[in-house]
Design a protein around this motif. Structure first.
Motif, PDB file in Angstrom:
ATOM      1  N   ASP A  25      -9.945 -13.223  -0.108  1.00  0.00           N
ATOM      2  CA  ASP A  25      -8.671 -13.199   0.627  1.00  0.00           C
ATOM      3  C   ASP A  25      -7.700 -12.301  -0.147  1.00  0.00           C
ATOM      4  OD1 ASP A  25      -6.251 -13.621   1.757  1.00  0.00           O
ATOM      5  OD2 ASP A  25      -6.404 -15.821   1.819  1.00  0.00           O
ATOM      6  N   GLU A  26      -7.079 -11.349   0.546  1.00  0.00           N
ATOM      7  CA  GLU A  26      -6.260 -10.377  -0.185  1.00  0.00           C
ATOM      8  C   GLU A  26      -4.974 -10.994  -0.739  1.00  0.00           C
ATOM      9  OE1 GLU A  26      -6.087 -10.550   3.075  1.00  0.00           O
ATOM     10  OE2 GLU A  26      -4.248  -9.681   3.876  1.00  0.00           O
ATOM     11  N   ARG A  27      -4.637 -12.225  -0.250  1.00  0.00           N
ATOM     12  CA  ARG A  27      -3.402 -12.829  -0.773  1.00  0.00           C
ATOM     13  C   ARG A  27      -3.677 -14.021  -1.701  1.00  0.00           C
ATOM     14  NH1 ARG A  27       0.805 -12.364   4.290  1.00  0.00           N
ATOM     15  NH2 ARG A  27       0.074 -10.327   4.928  1.00  0.00           N
ATOM     16  N   ALA A  28      -4.972 -14.432  -1.808  1.00  0.00           N
ATOM     17  CA  ALA A  28      -5.296 -15.640  -2.597  1.00  0.00           C
ATOM     18  C   ALA A  28      -5.061 -15.387  -4.086  1.00  0.00           C
ATOM     19  CB  ALA A  28      -6.752 -16.027  -2.360  1.00  0.00           C
ATOM     20  N   LEU A  30      -7.167  -3.136  -2.491  1.00  0.00           N
ATOM     21  CA  LEU A  30      -7.261  -1.682  -2.341  1.00  0.00           C
ATOM     22  C   LEU A  30      -7.659  -1.341  -0.897  1.00  0.00           C
ATOM     23  CD1 LEU A  30      -6.900   0.526  -4.469  1.00  0.00           C
ATOM     24  CD2 LEU A  30      -9.376   0.646  -4.685  1.00  0.00           C
ATOM     25  N   ILE A  31      -8.626  -2.086  -0.357  1.00  0.00           N
ATOM     26  CA  ILE A  31      -9.085  -1.802   1.010  1.00  0.00           C
ATOM     27  C   ILE A  31      -7.991  -2.171   2.022  1.00  0.00           C
ATOM     28  CG2 ILE A  31     -10.790  -2.439   2.766  1.00  0.00           C
ATOM     29  CD1 ILE A  31     -12.830  -2.656   0.477  1.00  0.00           C
ATOM     30  N   TYR A  32      -7.351  -3.320   1.818  1.00  0.00           N
ATOM     31  CA  TYR A  32      -6.269  -3.693   2.742  1.00  0.00           C
ATOM     32  C   TYR A  32      -5.061  -2.772   2.564  1.00  0.00           C
ATOM     33  CZ  TYR A  32      -8.480  -7.719   4.847  1.00  0.00           C
ATOM     34  OH  TYR A  32      -9.309  -8.510   5.597  1.00  0.00           O
ATOM     35  N   GLY A  33      -4.882  -2.294   1.320  1.00  0.00           N
ATOM     36  CA  GLY A  33      -3.790  -1.338   1.051  1.00  0.00           C
ATOM     37  C   GLY A  33      -4.007  -0.059   1.828  1.00  0.00           C
ATOM     38  N   THR A  47       2.035  -8.040   1.647  1.00  0.00           N
ATOM     39  CA  THR A  47       1.085  -7.123   2.282  1.00  0.00           C
ATOM     40  C   THR A  47       0.772  -6.008   1.282  1.00  0.00           C
ATOM     41  OG1 THR A  47       2.222  -7.510   4.337  1.00  0.00           O
ATOM     42  CG2 THR A  47       0.704  -5.649   4.301  1.00  0.00           C
ATOM     43  N   PRO A  48      -0.512  -5.727   1.043  1.00  0.00           N
ATOM     44  CA  PRO A  48      -0.805  -4.699   0.036  1.00  0.00           C
ATOM     45  C   PRO A  48      -0.664  -3.285   0.589  1.00  0.00           C
ATOM     46  CG  PRO A  48      -2.832  -5.746   0.800  1.00  0.00           C
ATOM     47  CD  PRO A  48      -1.712  -6.362   1.583  1.00  0.00           C
ATOM     48  N   SER A  49      -0.232  -2.384  -0.261  1.00  0.00           N
ATOM     49  CA  SER A  49      -0.279  -0.954   0.062  1.00  0.00           C
ATOM     50  C   SER A  49      -0.498  -0.241  -1.269  1.00  0.00           C
ATOM     51  CB  SER A  49       1.011  -0.485   0.738  1.00  0.00           C
ATOM     52  OG  SER A  49       1.884   0.078  -0.203  1.00  0.00           O
ATOM     53  N   TRP A  50      -1.002   0.987  -1.202  1.00  0.00           N
ATOM     54  CA  TRP A  50      -1.311   1.681  -2.463  1.00  0.00           C
ATOM     55  C   TRP A  50      -0.050   1.902  -3.290  1.00  0.00           C
ATOM     56  CZ3 TRP A  50      -5.012   5.770   0.103  1.00  0.00           C
ATOM     57  CH2 TRP A  50      -6.218   5.131   0.412  1.00  0.00           C
ATOM     58  N   GLY A  51       1.056   2.213  -2.630  1.00  0.00           N
ATOM     59  CA  GLY A  51       2.309   2.442  -3.352  1.00  0.00           C
ATOM     60  C   GLY A  51       2.744   1.176  -4.080  1.00  0.00           C
ATOM     61  N   LEU A  52       2.618   0.033  -3.365  1.00  0.00           N
ATOM     62  CA  LEU A  52       3.011  -1.249  -3.987  1.00  0.00           C
ATOM     63  C   LEU A  52       2.096  -1.568  -5.164  1.00  0.00           C
ATOM     64  CD1 LEU A  52       3.803  -3.646  -0.992  1.00  0.00           C
ATOM     65  CD2 LEU A  52       5.359  -2.853  -2.775  1.00  0.00           C
TER      66      LEU A  52
END
Ligand SMILES: Nc1ncnc2c1ncn2[C@@H]1O[C@H](COP(=O)(O)OP(=O)(O)OP(=O)(O)O)[C@@H](O)[C@H]1O
Length: 625
Positions: free
Chosen positions: A28-31, A60-63, A214-219
């Motif tokens: 899970d990208e937020r776990a 990284l993938i969700y970003g 929410t992930p992003s590469w910049g974040l």
């Protein structure tokens, strides 16, 4: 198309990962897993865990999802709006242009990041405000690219023909103009996507883009920056993803450009032909070699020039379009290249100037050219830089279609000035004065005023004169004129021929290669003539001698096909020129020749020299009259 395989495959993998992320066996990208924050790579977490113990690979993938959907979404939205503005402005011009392209250009006055910050400050950070900011930012780029392409296409004959037919303007815009402006548009889209990824990451890095968690590469880069000492790898992964994706888009853009646009722009005018770097043979030629092979041709000696189709894996690749062409040009001489359509006249002159399209390759031959300083250079082995130095300076070209050759978005005077400045160390003001003088010299009335005109504001004859002015601006040693009068009416044709003759008288050193279909023109302006057929020179000699007594049946047929007064005396040459790749085993003219005997059909005839200054490729040249 093969060129696209690498970038398209990489992008397909990235996009597949992005789209399939929810169904892939990812964490899970937020776990969060606080006890394991900053843990290094392990079997369970291939790229390690971040400052909250979240799986870096998943983020990284969700970003990529956030970064790419913002970039692609805004690039497409801007493309749609910008294309509409550019097409409408370019086609209708006037007030429509003011409210479309020019209005969009106002945005260009604002620094990009500042504009994005402004939008985000007004609408708040997040996905949609970012798309809006980037769309606003990139719309003028598209509008300008499409506008320039539209102006160019608008001036072409097929658009004029559509208008003459009374087709509805919107139909012309959508059906005729749009497909023609697509290549630069597609290239622009891939460029903008790469740039939008950078801006999106920059804004997210500043905390003004995608909203956490929410992930992003910049974040991810922003978060990793704070933990650089504990876990430097955290900074590496999003940076590599960002740089790799941008590089792939740039590669795609480069490759698309060469696939979609097989033509390119040489200096001096916009003939859309791609310059080609040929396999270096030996740029400098030993003088004795030239002396031996082409004793009388002191300016240009082309020997054994062979041009083939170069489309690895494509239909007809390796097919020879020009076959072992020899020709020589002396200082101050005019050599006419004549022959039916498709005989290889244009390709021969393009090869000399290094302007062959990419799909064609010089597979053999040399072209020894003596420079102003006396040095001998092989133009075939010259690289692009070498050709660029010579083109527009020592070697110039005049093409058939001046409206396609002149840049539609620059004034005639500017184009002429640029050519002068590109090759001479004089000031802009002096170059401008010389440009006006040159326009006057080639017979354009009211030169001062006409220098400020755009190509479409001149008549066909004036455009041709302007192109000739550009070609002779730097007093070339070698002028290649490819059917410069074919598109003009007979009166203007005669004026342009007289102009070329005048210019030759003023520059007696200048050698001219004149490509034409028209034997009357040959008789009027050339000293020698080279008759080409199916990619070969079949006869060459002084014009008077060749016309008085041709030594090849094809020359006889060409002369016979010239209408003399009443059209009934015109004799068409039966049959057609053989298609490249389907040459008969013997003489290529044999299937159409009344003189052909069995020997002609057996093997290609060699060159014969009936007189010291004449040659022919006919076994029966003695009997030809
Ligand atoms: N870009 C290209 N790709 C493939 N074939 C080409 C290309 N350009 C020219 N050819 C082929 O090469 C041959 C010679 O063409 P070229 O343009 O030199 O003839 P030409 O004698 O100048 O004819 P024209 O008088 O019609 O201009 C023709 O068969 C033509 O179809």
């Amino acid at each position: 198309m093969r060129k696209l395989i690498l970038p398209v495959s990489i992008l397909a993998v990235i996009l597949a990962l992005v789209v399939l992320a929810p169904v892939l066996p990812l964490a899970d990208e937020r776990a969060m897993d606080i006890p394991h924050r900053f843990a290094g790579p392990s079997m369970a977490h291939w790229l390690g865990q971040d400052e909250f113990g979240r799986d870096v690979l998943t983020r990284l993938i969700y970003g990529a999802r956030a970064s790419l959907s913002i970039a692609i979404g805004s690039a497409l939205a801007a493309a749609l709006i910008g294309t509409a503005l550019g097409l409408l402005g370019g086609y209708f011009r006037g007030i429509v242009e003011l409210f479309t392209v020019r209005a969009a250009e106002i945005i260009l006055c604002l620094p990009p990041l500042l504009l994005a910050l402004l939008v985000v400050t007004i609408f708040g950070a997040g996905f949609w405000p970012l798309i809006l900011a980037l769309t606003l930012l990139y719309t003028p780029n598209y509008a300008r690219v499409v506008y320039a392409a539209t102006l160019q296409v608008r001036a072409l004959d097929f658009v004029t023909a559509q208008r003459a037919l009374g087709t509805h303007p919107l139909k012309i815009v959508l059906r005729t103009m749009l497909p023609n402006v697509l290549p630069p548009l597609v290239v622009q889209i891939s460029l903008v996507i790469a740039s939008a990824i950078v801006i999106e990451s920059g804004l997210s890095f500043l905390g003004l883009g995608v909203v956490p968690p929410t992930p992003s590469w910049g974040l991810m880069i922003r978060a990793a920056r704070g933990a650089m000492e504990q876990a430097p790898l955290l900074l590496l992964w999003p940076s590599v993803a960002l740089a790799g994706t941008i590089l792939t888009f740039n590669l795609l853009c480069d490759r698309l450009q060469s696939v979609l646009d097989p033509r390119a722009v040489p200096a001096g005018g916009a003939i859309w032909l791609r310059r080609r770097r040929t396999t270096p043979i030996a740029p400098r030629i030993a003088p004795d070699q030239v002396e031996r092979d082409h004793a009388p041709a002191d300016l240009l000696s082309v020997a054994g020039l062979t041009i083939s189709l170069d489309r690895p894996g494509g239909i007809g690749s390796g097919m020879e379009l020009v076959r072992g062409v020899n020709l020589g040009l002396r200082t101050g001489e005019t050599l006419a290249l004549v022959g039916e359509s498709g005989s290889g006249k244009t390709l021969t002159s393009l090869a000399v100037t290094g302007l062959l399209p990419d799909v064609l390759k010089i597979t053999a031959g040399t072209a020894a050219y003596r420079r102003r300083d006396g040095e001998l250079r092989d133009l075939i082995a010259e690289d692009e830089d070498g050709h660029r130095q010579l083109r527009g300076d020592e070697i110039s070209m005049v093409f058939q279609d001046a409206s396609a050759a002149l840049n539609p978005v620059h004034r005639i005077g500017e184009q002429l000035t640029e050519v002068i400045l590109a090759h001479r160390a004089i000031g802009r003001a002096a170059a401008k004065r010389e440009a006006v003088a040159l326009l006057g010299r080639v017979g354009i009335p009211d030169a001062e005023r006409r220098a400020r005109a755009y190509p479409h504001e001149l008549s066909g004859g004036q455009r041709q004169r302007a192109m000739i002015a550009i070609a002779v601006a730097n007093r070339p040693k070698l002028l290649l004129a490819d059917e410069p009068t074919t598109a003009l009416d007979p009166t203007i044709q005669a004026q342009i021929l007289a102009l070329i003759a005048d210019l030759k008288r003023e520059s007696p050193e200048m050698g001219v290669v004149f490509v034409t279909h028209n034997l009357a023109v040959v008789a009027e302006i050339a000293d020698r003539v080279c008759v080409m057929y199916a990619g070969q020179v079949v006869e060459e000699g002084p014009v008077a001698k060749v016309f008085a007594r041709p030594r090849h049946p094809y020359t006889v047929a060409l002369i016979g096909s010239v209408p003399e007064g009443d059209a009934e005396r015109l004799v068409a040459i039966p049959g057609a020129i053989p298609a490249p790749g389907h040459m008969p085993p013997g003489c290529s003219f044999a299937p159409r020749c009344d003189h052909a005997v069995a020997a002609c059909r057996k093997a290609p005839p060699p060159e014969f020299w009936p007189e010291p200054d004449r040659r022919t490729r006919c076994l029966r040249f003695e009997e030809v009259t």
